[in-house]
Design an enzyme around this catalytic site. Structure first.
Site, PDB file in Angstrom:
ATOM      1  N   ASP A   1       0.850  -1.196   0.000  1.00  0.00           N
ATOM      2  CA  ASP A   1       0.000   0.000   0.000  1.00  0.00           C
ATOM      3  C   ASP A   1       0.889   1.251   0.000  1.00  0.00           C
ATOM      4  O   ASP A   1       1.477   1.603   1.022  1.00  0.00           O
ATOM      5  CB  ASP A   1      -0.925   0.010   1.220  1.00  0.00           C
ATOM      6  CG  ASP A   1      -1.975   1.104   1.129  1.00  0.00           C
ATOM      7  OD1 ASP A   1      -3.079   0.824   0.633  1.00  0.00           O
ATOM      8  OD2 ASP A   1      -1.691   2.237   1.554  1.00  0.00           O
TER       9      ASP A   1
ATOM     10  N   GLU B   1       1.962   5.233  -0.142  1.00  0.00           N
ATOM     11  CA  GLU B   1       1.526   6.602   0.093  1.00  0.00           C
ATOM     12  C   GLU B   1       2.361   7.480  -0.843  1.00  0.00           C
ATOM     13  O   GLU B   1       3.527   7.169  -1.121  1.00  0.00           O
ATOM     14  CB  GLU B   1       1.714   7.020   1.553  1.00  0.00           C
ATOM     15  CG  GLU B   1       0.905   6.191   2.543  1.00  0.00           C
ATOM     16  CD  GLU B   1      -0.588   6.173   2.265  1.00  0.00           C
ATOM     17  OE1 GLU B   1      -1.118   7.214   1.796  1.00  0.00           O
ATOM     18  OE2 GLU B   1      -1.225   5.132   2.486  1.00  0.00           O
TER      19      GLU B   1
ATOM     20  N   ASP C   1      -2.291   1.467  -6.991  1.00  0.00           N
ATOM     21  CA  ASP C   1      -0.875   1.307  -6.623  1.00  0.00           C
ATOM     22  C   ASP C   1      -0.041   0.742  -7.767  1.00  0.00           C
ATOM     23  O   ASP C   1       1.023   1.279  -8.097  1.00  0.00           O
ATOM     24  CB  ASP C   1      -0.748   0.382  -5.396  1.00  0.00           C
ATOM     25  CG  ASP C   1      -1.468   0.925  -4.192  1.00  0.00           C
ATOM     26  OD1 ASP C   1      -0.825   1.531  -3.315  1.00  0.00           O
ATOM     27  OD2 ASP C   1      -2.702   0.754  -4.111  1.00  0.00           O
TER      28      ASP C   1
ATOM     29  N   HIS D   1      -4.572   5.782   5.910  1.00  0.00           N
ATOM     30  CA  HIS D   1      -3.599   6.420   5.016  1.00  0.00           C
ATOM     31  C   HIS D   1      -2.173   6.401   5.553  1.00  0.00           C
ATOM     32  O   HIS D   1      -1.317   7.134   5.060  1.00  0.00           O
ATOM     33  CB  HIS D   1      -4.022   7.849   4.658  1.00  0.00           C
ATOM     34  CG  HIS D   1      -5.371   7.932   4.025  1.00  0.00           C
ATOM     35  ND1 HIS D   1      -5.648   7.376   2.793  1.00  0.00           N
ATOM     36  CD2 HIS D   1      -6.532   8.481   4.461  1.00  0.00           C
ATOM     37  CE1 HIS D   1      -6.920   7.581   2.507  1.00  0.00           C
ATOM     38  NE2 HIS D   1      -7.481   8.244   3.498  1.00  0.00           N
TER      39      HIS D   1
ATOM     40  N   ASP E   1      -2.211   0.459   6.751  1.00  0.00           N
ATOM     41  CA  ASP E   1      -3.164  -0.028   5.752  1.00  0.00           C
ATOM     42  C   ASP E   1      -2.828  -1.466   5.340  1.00  0.00           C
ATOM     43  O   ASP E   1      -3.721  -2.296   5.140  1.00  0.00           O
ATOM     44  CB  ASP E   1      -3.167   0.878   4.522  1.00  0.00           C
ATOM     45  CG  ASP E   1      -3.917   2.187   4.763  1.00  0.00           C
ATOM     46  OD1 ASP E   1      -4.562   2.318   5.819  1.00  0.00           O
ATOM     47  OD2 ASP E   1      -3.855   3.081   3.892  1.00  0.00           O
TER      48      ASP E   1
END
Length: 266
Positions: free
Chosen positions: A79, A81, A178, A236, A241
């Site tokens: 995941d 960011e 992603d 987030h 996550d």
């Protein structure tokens, strides 16, 4: 039929491993696990588990049979960011790169890769980005570039045995962004190749909708709510996550769901 099968298998276990032909024990173990997985021995679970333990089959075998086997040896939960603002900045750059290695047999986390990444096009994080992700400027300043992080991912994959052709693994993400948009888009911008193992994945939102019959509009929050799970950490945060994704996968697997690739081949 299930009652007859159950009684037969329990009677077999009562005879004792010593009285059973040694060359047939592996097949017997496999048969018992298959029946347990298929639910044929439903209602006899505790008796069979005790007998398995008493005859050296091991508690781990009983645990293995608590849900159907998956198609993959490992799930790689990922995941990202990325840099962001309102209105959105372009190009976006990955600033957190977490991966959890999830054992496909036990659905437990076996290993973690987690690095922050130095953005180069927009090196200064916006207040919006920090508020959303919890990532402050000091967490990305001086960190490796995306190219360096991708090299370390490859080293980690090799160390974990995930590059072995006989080992089946697949990435899992919450959505297609992603690996369909973010990573290939940034790699194209920087002139970097995308490793083949990033080109197929499982979108957890699609898997959840197949399993539960409803689309999780709010992603992880809806999936946790639908499965009566407590949300882990802060939304987030990439690593948090990932932990939520892993927890949702484990819960669905224990309910009998078999995960399959959802992305189309590149």
């Amino acid at each position: 039929v299930s009652d007859a099968s159950g009684c037969s298998m329990i009677a077999l276990l009562h005879t004792g491993a010593a009285k059973f032909p040694q060359n047939l024990l592996p097949r017997a173990r496999q048969a018992v696990c298959s029946l347990l997985s298929a639910g044929v021995l439903k209602g006899y679970g505790s008796i069979v588990s005790r007998k398995l333990a008493s005859h050296g089959f091991g508690a781990s075998m009983a645990a293995m049979s608590s849900f159907p086997p998956q198609r993959y040896h490992y799930f790689l939960v990922l995941d990202f960011e990325a840099t962001c603002d309102k209105p959105q900045i372009h190009p976006q750059e990955i600033i957190e790169f977490p991966i959890l290695k999830l054992n496909g047999r036990t659905m437990e986390i076996e290993s973690t890769f987690h690095m922050y990444v130095q953005p180069v096009v927009h090196p200064q994080l916006t207040p919006f980005c920090t508020e959303l992700t919890g990532i402050i400027q000091g967490m990305v300043d001086g960190q490796p570039s995306l190219q360096q992080v991708l090299e370390r991912v490859d080293e980690w994959m090799a160390k974990e045995g995930l590059l072995d052709p006989s080992v089946k693994s697949i990435f899992v993400t919450c959505g297609d962004w992603d690996l369909k948009v973010m990573l290939p888009g940034q790699c194209q911008y920087l002139g970097l190749p995308v490793a083949d193992y990033f080109k197929q994945w499982i979108n957890l939102k699609k898997a959840y909708s197949f399993a539960m019959g409803s689309w999780p509009k709010n992603g992880l929050l809806d999936m946790n709510k639908g499965l009566n799970l407590q949300h882990i950490g802060r939304p987030h945060s990439g690593i948090d996550d990932c932990k939520n994704i892993a927890n949702i996968m484990k819960t669905l697997a224990h309910r009998g769901f078999i995960f399959k690739q959802t992305s189309k081949p590149f």
